[in-house]
Design an enzyme around this catalytic site. Structure first.
Site, PDB file in Angstrom:
ATOM      1  N   GLN A 125       0.818  -1.214   0.000  1.00 44.39           N
ATOM      2  CA  GLN A 125       0.000   0.000   0.000  1.00 44.39           C
ATOM      3  C   GLN A 125       0.855   1.268   0.000  1.00 44.39           C
ATOM      4  O   GLN A 125       0.447   2.297  -0.548  1.00 44.39           O
ATOM      5  CB  GLN A 125      -0.921  -0.004   1.222  1.00 44.39           C
ATOM      6  CG  GLN A 125      -2.136   0.905   1.100  1.00 44.39           C
ATOM      7  CD  GLN A 125      -3.230   0.308   0.240  1.00 44.39           C
ATOM      8  OE1 GLN A 125      -3.517  -0.878   0.312  1.00 44.39           O
ATOM      9  NE2 GLN A 125      -3.858   1.131  -0.579  1.00 44.39           N
ATOM     10  N   LYS A 128       1.674   1.769  -3.735  1.00 46.48           N
ATOM     11  CA  LYS A 128       0.436   1.984  -4.488  1.00 46.48           C
ATOM     12  C   LYS A 128      -0.104   3.387  -4.243  1.00 46.48           C
ATOM     13  O   LYS A 128      -0.474   4.106  -5.185  1.00 46.48           O
ATOM     14  CB  LYS A 128      -0.619   0.942  -4.082  1.00 46.48           C
ATOM     15  CG  LYS A 128      -1.941   1.063  -4.808  1.00 46.48           C
ATOM     16  CD  LYS A 128      -3.018   0.204  -4.176  1.00 46.48           C
ATOM     17  CE  LYS A 128      -2.643  -1.241  -4.104  1.00 46.48           C
ATOM     18  NZ  LYS A 128      -3.731  -2.078  -3.555  1.00 46.48           N
ATOM     19  N   LYS A 140      -2.805  -0.823   6.527  1.00 48.77           N
ATOM     20  CA  LYS A 140      -3.767  -1.899   6.229  1.00 48.77           C
ATOM     21  C   LYS A 140      -4.205  -2.512   7.550  1.00 48.77           C
ATOM     22  O   LYS A 140      -3.524  -2.378   8.572  1.00 48.77           O
ATOM     23  CB  LYS A 140      -3.117  -2.970   5.347  1.00 48.77           C
ATOM     24  CG  LYS A 140      -4.106  -3.764   4.506  1.00 48.77           C
ATOM     25  CD  LYS A 140      -4.648  -2.967   3.334  1.00 48.77           C
ATOM     26  CE  LYS A 140      -5.608  -3.801   2.491  1.00 48.77           C
ATOM     27  NZ  LYS A 140      -6.058  -3.066   1.300  1.00 48.77           N
ATOM     28  N   GLY A 179     -12.676  -0.150   3.130  1.00 49.68           N
ATOM     29  CA  GLY A 179     -13.074  -1.546   3.007  1.00 49.68           C
ATOM     30  C   GLY A 179     -12.070  -2.362   2.216  1.00 49.68           C
ATOM     31  O   GLY A 179     -11.158  -1.841   1.579  1.00 49.68           O
ATOM     32  N   ASP A 180     -12.234  -3.656   2.266  1.00 55.27           N
ATOM     33  CA  ASP A 180     -11.442  -4.614   1.497  1.00 55.27           C
ATOM     34  C   ASP A 180     -12.283  -5.886   1.457  1.00 55.27           C
ATOM     35  O   ASP A 180     -13.510  -5.822   1.635  1.00 55.27           O
ATOM     36  CB  ASP A 180     -10.064  -4.834   2.150  1.00 55.27           C
ATOM     37  CG  ASP A 180      -9.077  -5.574   1.248  1.00 55.27           C
ATOM     38  OD1 ASP A 180      -8.635  -4.971   0.262  1.00 55.27           O
ATOM     39  OD2 ASP A 180      -8.776  -6.744   1.525  1.00 55.27           O
ATOM     40  N   SER A 392     -10.752   6.751  -2.819  1.00 55.77           N
ATOM     41  CA  SER A 392     -10.842   6.971  -1.378  1.00 55.77           C
ATOM     42  C   SER A 392     -10.221   8.314  -1.003  1.00 55.77           C
ATOM     43  O   SER A 392     -10.752   9.057  -0.168  1.00 55.77           O
ATOM     44  CB  SER A 392     -10.121   5.843  -0.626  1.00 55.77           C
ATOM     45  OG  SER A 392     -10.912   4.678  -0.564  1.00 55.77           O
TER      46      SER A 392
END
Length: 460
Positions: A125, A128, A140, A179-180, A392
């Site tokens: 992340q 990214k 995360k 969310g994930d 997001s």
């Protein structure tokens, strides 16, 4: 000229030795955390030429620092099921790197969640988020709680307990979860409600993926799937190809998969297969998106129910076999390591032209090597699936201004972000002698942005 070449070779050897030493230390400290070690190895491999050309990254110990989370939180989550029995799950949050902004990353509720999974996701992340060009750091979290088969009441009680502990560590300028897998609008709503109740204030910026009625962004549900297709379309266009007229296989059937299917169909592709954890469906006439959406988003049914309404389709137990279906474009959108070396060989043998990773690290390192060796266009996850976190961040911007944007405005910004990620990845790969390798390009582009910020902020 000979001296220049030798100097370059000496620099490369020094950089490779540095990478090897740091990686050995990572392995010693994180034994048996296979997913995390896989993510670190893949990124480190790309960075050797960067370190050789920029030795100040080594002098400042950037790899040693960036591989260690700033904070790893683990906590107990007790809750009561509908039969009155006390259950206990584990909760996690890794706040990995905040050099360019507050921690940002999703929460995953799935039985497979452990420290290794959370660390791999959080590490990925970092880069990214940097690729999106937005001011967000890497984080995360999640739990080994399984929402499947649970009532709304059970999910509410679990998420309220989870948030009671997590609320101590998050905030709109500190850490902004989303969310994930296993965490959708329902779960986000329950967690945001508990956070608001505990804090006594309406801090809409503390979560993204919220309902549109209380600060959520239009286009967030579609963002990861749409973004993956936008990225792959850029990749195809550079080679004179497109989704139009192509046969596509998409794994998974959650938000990412559904909206990747939707956008691929809008672009003229025929999507013939998708899956869930039980198996996959193959419909040679093309997946009926309306049926799929109703089954998965409204009825929360299994994918096998699709064939009852579309008898020409075929359902096969076990989701792994989906990669045996011949296709021009494969979009793995389910979970990590779903395409192994054997599946990659089958895809290559079936003349796949492009892979776009909609899930996090869905291809093993051996599979990626095979795709690159066979000149298959490959869009790595940290680039191709960045659309979700990009929107997001756009939701955070709307929350800060308290002004909502139209779907069209959000989608236009998403397209631009995904195009920029692709172009910057291509540019970075070219700059460091790895033209055509978007894995290296994405890693380099994300790393250099974060590393430069870390150096400017001192040893912290």
């Amino acid at each position: 000229m000979a001296m220049v070449i030798n100097m370059k070779n000496d620099n490369l050897q020094a950089a490779q030795a540095y990478v090897n030493d740091v990686y050995e230390t990572v392995v010693e400290r994180n034994a048996n955390e296979y997913e995390f070690l896989q993510a670190v190895k893949e990124i480190f491999h790309s960075l050797v030429p960067v370190l050789a050309r920029n030795p100040h990254y080594m002098e400042n110990g950037i790899l040693e620092r960036i591989v260690e989370p700033e904070r790893l939180i683990s906590f107990r989550v007790p809750w009561v099921d509908d039969q009155g029995k006390v259950k206990v799950n584990r909760g996690f949050r890794v706040q990995y790197n905040s050099a360019i902004g507050p921690y940002k990353g999703g929460l995953r509720f799935h039985p497979s969640v452990n420290a290794s999974i959370i660390k791999f996701l959080g590490f990925e992340q970092i880069f990214k988020n940097a690729l999106t060009g937005q001011a967000i750091g890497g984080g995360k979290g999640g739990s080994d709680f399984d929402p499947k088969g649970k009532s709304d009441g059970e999910i509410m009680r679990f998420t309220q307990s989870f948030m009671t502990e997590l609320s101590k560590y998050i905030g709109s300028d500190i850490d902004v979860p989303a969310g994930d897998i296993g965490v959708g609008a329902r779960e986000i709503g329950y967690m945001f409600g508990q956070y608001r109740r505990m804090r006594g204030s309406f801090d809409s910026g503390v979560f993204t993926g919220k309902g549109v009625g209380y600060g959520g962004s239009l286009g967030r549900t579609e963002a990861t799937g749409y973004g993956t297709v936008y990225f792959v379309e850029e990749m195809l266009r550079d080679k004179g190809l497109s989704f139009a007229g192509s046969t596509v296989v998409v794994s998974g059937s959650g938000n990412v998969s559904i909206y990747a299917i939707e956008k691929a169909q809008e672009f003229g592709a025929k999507v013939v297969a998708c899956s869930d954890s039980g198996g996959y469906i193959y419909d040679e006439n093309g997946i009926c998106l309306n049926t799929l959406k109703r089954l998965k988003e409204v009825e929360r049914s299994r994918i096998c129910e699709y064939v009852k309404e579309h008898p020409q389709a075929k359902y096969v137990e076990g989701s792994h076999g989906i990669w045996t279906i011949p296709c021009d474009i494969a979009l793995p959108c389910a979970t990590q390591n779903e395409i192994d070396e054997n599946s990659a060989r089958i895809l290559v043998a079936n003349n796949v032209k492009a892979i776009g990773e909609g899930a996090n690290m869905p291809s093993t390192l051996d599979a990626i090597d095979l795709f690159l060796e066979n000149e298959v266009l490959f869009g790595p996850a940290k680039a191709a699936n960045a659309g979700g976190v990009a929107v997001s961040a756009l939701e955070m911007a709307q929350n800060s201004s308290r002004v909502p944007w139209s779907f069209e405005k959000v989608d236009k910004k998403l397209k631009k972000i995904m195009s920029d990620i692709y172009r910057n990845s291509v540019k970075a790969a070219d700059e460091y002698g790895q033209s055509g390798n978007l894995v290296a390009g994405a890693n380099i582009a994300g790393f250099t942005k974060v590393a430069d910020a870390m150096i400017m902020q001192g040893i912290i």
